[in-house]
Structures are given as structure tokens and as C-alpha cells.
Design a protein around this motif. Structure first.
Motif, PDB file in Angstrom:
ATOM      1  N   VAL A 225      -7.685  -5.946  -4.522  1.00  0.00           N
ATOM      2  CA  VAL A 225      -8.776  -5.331  -3.836  1.00  0.00           C
ATOM      3  C   VAL A 225      -8.464  -5.121  -2.202  1.00  0.00           C
ATOM      4  N   GLN A 226      -8.052  -6.001  -1.626  1.00  0.00           N
ATOM      5  CA  GLN A 226      -7.849  -6.126  -0.374  1.00  0.00           C
ATOM      6  C   GLN A 226      -6.750  -5.097   0.013  1.00  0.00           C
ATOM      7  N   ALA A 227      -5.637  -5.154  -0.855  1.00  0.00           N
ATOM      8  CA  ALA A 227      -4.540  -4.312  -0.606  1.00  0.00           C
ATOM      9  C   ALA A 227      -4.707  -2.956  -0.918  1.00  0.00           C
ATOM     10  N   VAL A 228      -5.666  -2.394  -1.882  1.00  0.00           N
ATOM     11  CA  VAL A 228      -5.883  -1.334  -2.424  1.00  0.00           C
ATOM     12  C   VAL A 228      -7.049  -0.570  -1.366  1.00  0.00           C
ATOM     13  N   LEU A 229      -7.761  -1.324  -0.546  1.00  0.00           N
ATOM     14  CA  LEU A 229      -8.614  -0.920   0.282  1.00  0.00           C
ATOM     15  C   LEU A 229      -8.112  -0.552   1.640  1.00  0.00           C
ATOM     16  N   GLY A 230      -7.141  -1.371   1.801  1.00  0.00           N
ATOM     17  CA  GLY A 230      -6.382  -1.715   3.291  1.00  0.00           C
ATOM     18  C   GLY A 230      -5.490  -0.428   3.047  1.00  0.00           C
ATOM     19  N   GLY A 231      -4.921  -0.044   1.840  1.00  0.00           N
ATOM     20  CA  GLY A 231      -3.866   1.168   1.771  1.00  0.00           C
ATOM     21  C   GLY A 231      -4.608   2.449   1.852  1.00  0.00           C
ATOM     22  N   LEU A 244       4.413   1.964   0.886  1.00  0.00           N
ATOM     23  CA  LEU A 244       5.183   0.699   1.079  1.00  0.00           C
ATOM     24  C   LEU A 244       4.372  -0.383   1.795  1.00  0.00           C
ATOM     25  N   LEU A 245       3.451  -0.091   2.955  1.00  0.00           N
ATOM     26  CA  LEU A 245       2.642  -0.969   3.547  1.00  0.00           C
ATOM     27  C   LEU A 245       1.593  -1.694   2.734  1.00  0.00           C
ATOM     28  N   THR A 246       1.145  -0.972   1.562  1.00  0.00           N
ATOM     29  CA  THR A 246       0.114  -1.330   0.872  1.00  0.00           C
ATOM     30  C   THR A 246       0.881  -2.405  -0.038  1.00  0.00           C
ATOM     31  N   VAL A 247       1.870  -2.392  -0.567  1.00  0.00           N
ATOM     32  CA  VAL A 247       2.775  -3.258  -1.443  1.00  0.00           C
ATOM     33  C   VAL A 247       2.991  -4.616  -0.438  1.00  0.00           C
ATOM     34  N   VAL A 248       3.318  -4.285   0.821  1.00  0.00           N
ATOM     35  CA  VAL A 248       3.694  -5.464   1.761  1.00  0.00           C
ATOM     36  C   VAL A 248       2.266  -6.395   2.074  1.00  0.00           C
ATOM     37  N   MET A 249       1.074  -5.552   1.929  1.00  0.00           N
ATOM     38  CA  MET A 249      -0.291  -6.204   2.139  1.00  0.00           C
ATOM     39  C   MET A 249      -0.572  -6.842   1.071  1.00  0.00           C
ATOM     40  N   PHE A 250      -0.165  -6.443  -0.387  1.00  0.00           N
ATOM     41  CA  PHE A 250      -0.377  -7.301  -1.634  1.00  0.00           C
ATOM     42  C   PHE A 250       0.284  -8.572  -1.431  1.00  0.00           C
ATOM     43  N   THR A 251       1.440  -8.462  -1.177  1.00  0.00           N
ATOM     44  CA  THR A 251       2.243  -9.695  -0.973  1.00  0.00           C
ATOM     45  C   THR A 251       1.822 -10.713   0.123  1.00  0.00           C
ATOM     46  N   LEU A 257      -1.931 -15.012   3.608  1.00  0.00           N
ATOM     47  CA  LEU A 257      -1.588 -14.484   4.987  1.00  0.00           C
ATOM     48  C   LEU A 257      -2.676 -13.327   5.348  1.00  0.00           C
ATOM     49  N   GLY A 258      -3.027 -12.564   4.313  1.00  0.00           N
ATOM     50  CA  GLY A 258      -4.254 -11.778   4.766  1.00  0.00           C
ATOM     51  C   GLY A 258      -3.558 -10.304   4.916  1.00  0.00           C
ATOM     52  N   PRO A 259      -4.324  -9.339   4.867  1.00  0.00           N
ATOM     53  CA  PRO A 259      -3.814  -7.754   5.207  1.00  0.00           C
ATOM     54  C   PRO A 259      -3.796  -7.506   6.668  1.00  0.00           C
ATOM     55  N   LEU A 260      -4.453  -8.411   7.466  1.00  0.00           N
ATOM     56  CA  LEU A 260      -4.421  -7.918   9.037  1.00  0.00           C
ATOM     57  C   LEU A 260      -3.082  -8.027   9.610  1.00  0.00           C
ATOM     58  N   LEU A 261      -2.097  -8.693   8.969  1.00  0.00           N
ATOM     59  CA  LEU A 261      -0.853  -8.581   9.668  1.00  0.00           C
ATOM     60  C   LEU A 261      -0.016  -7.127   9.404  1.00  0.00           C
ATOM     61  N   VAL A 262      -0.539  -6.617   8.497  1.00  0.00           N
ATOM     62  CA  VAL A 262      -0.252  -5.056   8.373  1.00  0.00           C
ATOM     63  C   VAL A 262      -1.174  -4.167   9.414  1.00  0.00           C
ATOM     64  N   LEU A 263      -2.383  -4.324   9.199  1.00  0.00           N
ATOM     65  CA  LEU A 263      -3.576  -3.553   9.476  1.00  0.00           C
ATOM     66  C   LEU A 263      -3.694  -3.570  11.043  1.00  0.00           C
ATOM     67  N   ILE A 264      -3.269  -4.705  11.890  1.00  0.00           N
ATOM     68  CA  ILE A 264      -3.449  -4.801  13.138  1.00  0.00           C
ATOM     69  C   ILE A 264      -2.432  -4.161  13.816  1.00  0.00           C
ATOM     70  N   PRO A 265      -0.844  -4.222  13.416  1.00  0.00           N
ATOM     71  CA  PRO A 265       0.041  -3.443  14.095  1.00  0.00           C
ATOM     72  C   PRO A 265      -0.371  -1.946  13.933  1.00  0.00           C
ATOM     73  N   ALA A 266      -0.802  -1.559  12.713  1.00  0.00           N
ATOM     74  CA  ALA A 266      -1.303  -0.241  12.310  1.00  0.00           C
ATOM     75  C   ALA A 266      -2.128   0.396  13.349  1.00  0.00           C
ATOM     76  N   ILE A 267      -3.325  -0.624  13.706  1.00  0.00           N
ATOM     77  CA  ILE A 267      -4.296  -0.060  14.847  1.00  0.00           C
ATOM     78  C   ILE A 267      -3.777   0.136  16.264  1.00  0.00           C
ATOM     79  N   ILE A 268      -2.806  -0.809  16.558  1.00  0.00           N
ATOM     80  CA  ILE A 268      -2.090  -0.680  17.776  1.00  0.00           C
ATOM     81  C   ILE A 268      -1.109   0.483  17.817  1.00  0.00           C
ATOM     82  N   TRP A 269      -0.503   0.902  16.917  1.00  0.00           N
ATOM     83  CA  TRP A 269       0.267   2.291  16.517  1.00  0.00           C
ATOM     84  C   TRP A 269      -0.460   3.477  17.091  1.00  0.00           C
ATOM     85  N   LEU A 270      -1.615   3.342  16.468  1.00  0.00           N
ATOM     86  CA  LEU A 270      -2.702   4.260  16.681  1.00  0.00           C
ATOM     87  C   LEU A 270      -3.033   4.632  18.103  1.00  0.00           C
TER      88      LEU A 270
END
Length: 367
Positions: A225-231, A244-251, A257-270
């Protein structure tokens, strides 16, 4: 008192034990390539067995049709994401290698949006461009070896992909076989456990099944659920390589470890690229997705088995570190079975005195 005189043939016992040990070792050696796939399939089948029964009821009680449907679902949930991951890795691997081989292609952004920050924006902008003008190329040159090492590490991990795909294929095959003969296999395991430890052995097997379902519901479903919503948030915000980032979030979610390790860098990139509107939208969406597990996971775990939350999470993290991905299920099962067996053993004795002074007085009387 009379003692019965039994004659034991010691050489016969020794050779019997030796023969059984050799046969056990040889059997494990033969089936070693299939152990991981079979263990994975067992966990999946136990976790999804109630769904199989419901599908079978909808398909006029035909087990064969239900097995086909469940096998197709497993292919959709496991094989298809792996195929997408491999495809994304192949597409994105060439640019990464090219980037690592030529550091001049790494260009830092101008960050024009820093001017929009009140009071300190111009100062940050000037400082950033002073860094670029003074040593930006040197900074990129220093970063290049690390990028090259990262690309090499990715290549080494990709070399193990064939083995993982083989285990995934075996998992689907063994799952189909277990779906078709699940009752017979389950009764055989329960019979063996009953032969070892009577009622407690049977109870341990049943508890293991409950623990597997609890982990599947509470950990895996929450991670999906978290990975799909984050993706979805990454795709809507326009983040590249969202699949690819969605699969990483699922792992990461499965590893707790949570999805924020992917989402926070994406926010910073934006924000880095100047898209502050979608950066803010993704920031709000990340707050929702990142805290969803605190609500969803406990509810789902309680649906699978009434076990302490700390026990499940300790088993998930410890099993992941000890056995890899399959340890996500092995760790909680081992801890849950041990916890219940110890609880039953302790409950067989009466509770101690509630008043500690009475207990101490009784101890003095025993002296």
C-alpha cells in the motif's frame, strides 16, 4: 526392586544412527537448490490460503480453476514487477555507466528558484554560484570515482539476478502444487509435529501458520500500500523512473525503513529543479504515506494473529538481517512459536503471591 535387564546392541544403534544421518545429509544436499523456492512458496501459500478457498467457492467449487487463478495472481504480483525492474535497470543502466565514465557530463543546476526565498534567497544563490564558479568542476571530478564504484556495485548485484529469477519461478511452480494438494501436505506436517511433541507440536504448527498470515497482512500488505501510494505521488509529480523507485520503496517498506528514504530525495530534487508547486504537493503526500504504516500495520497484524507488536517487528527486522528476504517470514514465525510455547509452559504453574511480603515470609519458613 526388580529391574528389567535389556540387552542393547550398541553397534547396531551406532550404525543405525549413522545411516539415518547420512541419508538426512544426502537428502538435504539433493534438494538444496530448491529449498529457498519451496520455503518461499510455503510462506505464500499459507498466507493466501483463505483467499484460495474464497476463489474456489466462487468458481463452483473447482479446485483446479482456483489454482489457475491464484497462479496467475502470483505471476502478476511477483513476476511482472521483477520484469519491470529488470527492464528499468537495463534502460537506466547505460546512462549511468556513461555518466560515470565522463564526469564532465555531470552539470549542477543553477537553482534560480533561490531568488524566491525571502531575505536569504539572494545570499544562498550567490553562495551557490560562487561554489560552482570556484570549484564546481573539481567537485564533480572528486565525485566521479564514487559514482563509478556505485555503478560497479550495481553491476555485481545484477549478476545475481538470474538466481533470484530461478527461485521466483520455483516459487510459482511449488505454489501451484501446494495449492492443489494443500490439505494433504498440511495434515502430513501436523501428523509429523504430533508425532514429535503430541498436542504441543500440533499447536506449534497451527501457530506458525497464524504468524505467517500476520506478517503477510501486517508487513507485506502495508508495504504494498505504501509503495503504490508513494509511486502514484512520484508519477503525478513528474519524477523520472517512478516505476523503479516504487520497487525500491517496496523493498524499503518491507525492511521497515519506510518510503521516506525515496520520497524525501524526490522532494529535494523538485525544489532543486525549481518546481516548488509539485515539490510542496509531494511533501504533503509524503507525510500521509510515511505515517500510514503506524495505523494500518497494527490493525492488519491483529487480524492475522494476536501477537505482541514488538515481537512481530523484531522478528521481521532480525529475520531480514539473518536470512535475507525469506527471513521476513522465518523470523516472526520462530519468535511467535517460541513465545507461545513458553507462555503455555509458564501458565501451567500457579501464579506467585501478589504480596511480595507474603512471598518473602514463605521463603523464610523454608530455611
Amino acid at each position: 526392586m526388580m529391574y528389567s535387564n535389556k540387552n542393547y546392541d550398541l553397534p547396531q544403534i551406532m550404525f543405525g544412527v549413522l545411516f539415518i544421518s547420512l541419508m538426512t545429509i544426502a537428502s538435504i544436499w539433493v534438494v538444496q537448490p530448491f529449498i529457498l523456492g519451496f520455503a518461499w512458496a510455503s510462506m505464500v501459500v499459507i498466507a493466501t490460503w483463505p483467499l484460495l478457498i474464497k476463489v474456489q467457492a466462487l468458481l463452483w467449487g473447482r479446485r483446479s480453476l482456483a489454482v489457475v487463478v491464484m497462479t496467475l495472481l502470483l505471476i502478476l504480483l511477483f513476476v511482472l514487477p521483477i520484469a519491470l525492474l529488470v527492464n528499468s535497470a537495463i534502460e537506466n543502466g547505460a546512462p549511468l555507466v556513461d555518466l560515470a565514465s565522463d564526469p564532465s557530463k555531470l552539470q549542477l543546476p543553477a537553482l534560480e528558484w533561490l531568488h524566491d526565498i525571502p531575505m536569504v534567497g539572494d545570499k544562498f544563490y550567490n553562495g551557490w554560484h560562487s561554489l560552482l564558479d570556484g570549484g564546481g568542476s573539481a567537485l564533480m571530478a572528486k565525485m566521479q570515482p564514487y559514482i563509478g564504484r556505485t555503478a560497479s556495485w550495481v553491476g555485481i548485484q545484477a549478476a545475481h539476478l538470474g538466481r533470484f529469477i530461478m527461485h521466483c519461478a520455483l516459487m510459482v511452480l511449488f505454489s501451484a502444487l501446494l495449492y492443489s494438494r494443500g490439505e494433504q501436505v498440511g495434515m502430513g506436517i501436523r501428523h509429523f509435529a504430533f508425532r514429535l511433541a503430541a498436542e504441543r507440536g500440533d499447536a506449534a504448527v497451527l501457530l506458525a501458520g497464524q504468524a505467517i498470515r500476520a506478517v503477510a497482512l501486517g508487513v507485506v500488505v502495508t508495504a504494498i500500500v505504501q509503495a503504490v501510494l508513494g509511486g502514484v505521488g512520484l508519477a503525478i509529480a513528474g519524477i523520472p523512473y517512478a516505476t523503479l523507485l516504487t520497487v525500491v520503496m517496496f523493498t524499503l517498506c518491507v525492511a521497515q525503513l519506510g518510503p521516506l528514504l525515496v520520497l524525501i530525495p524526490a522532494i529535494i530534487w523538485l525544489y532543486w529543479s525549481g518546481d516548488t508547486t509539485w515539490g510542496t504537493v509531494l511533501l504533503v503526500w509524503s507525510c500521509v504515506v510515511g505515517t500510514l504504516d503506524n495505523v494500518l500495520r497494527p490493525v492488519l497484524i491483529r487480524m492475522g494473529a494476536d501477537l505482541p507488536m514488538i515481537l512481530i517487528l523484531s522478528g521481521v527486522i532480525g529475520g531480514l538481517l539473518a536470512f535475507g528476504m525469506i527471513g521476513l517470514f522465518i523470523g516472526p514465525v520462530v519468535l511467535a512459536v517460541s513465545y507461545r510455547l513458553i507462555s503455555v509452559w509458564v501458565s501451567e504453574a500457579p501464579e506467585p503471591e501478589k504480596d511480595m511480603r507474603d512471598a518473602a515470609h514463605g521463603l523464610d519458613e523454608l530455611k
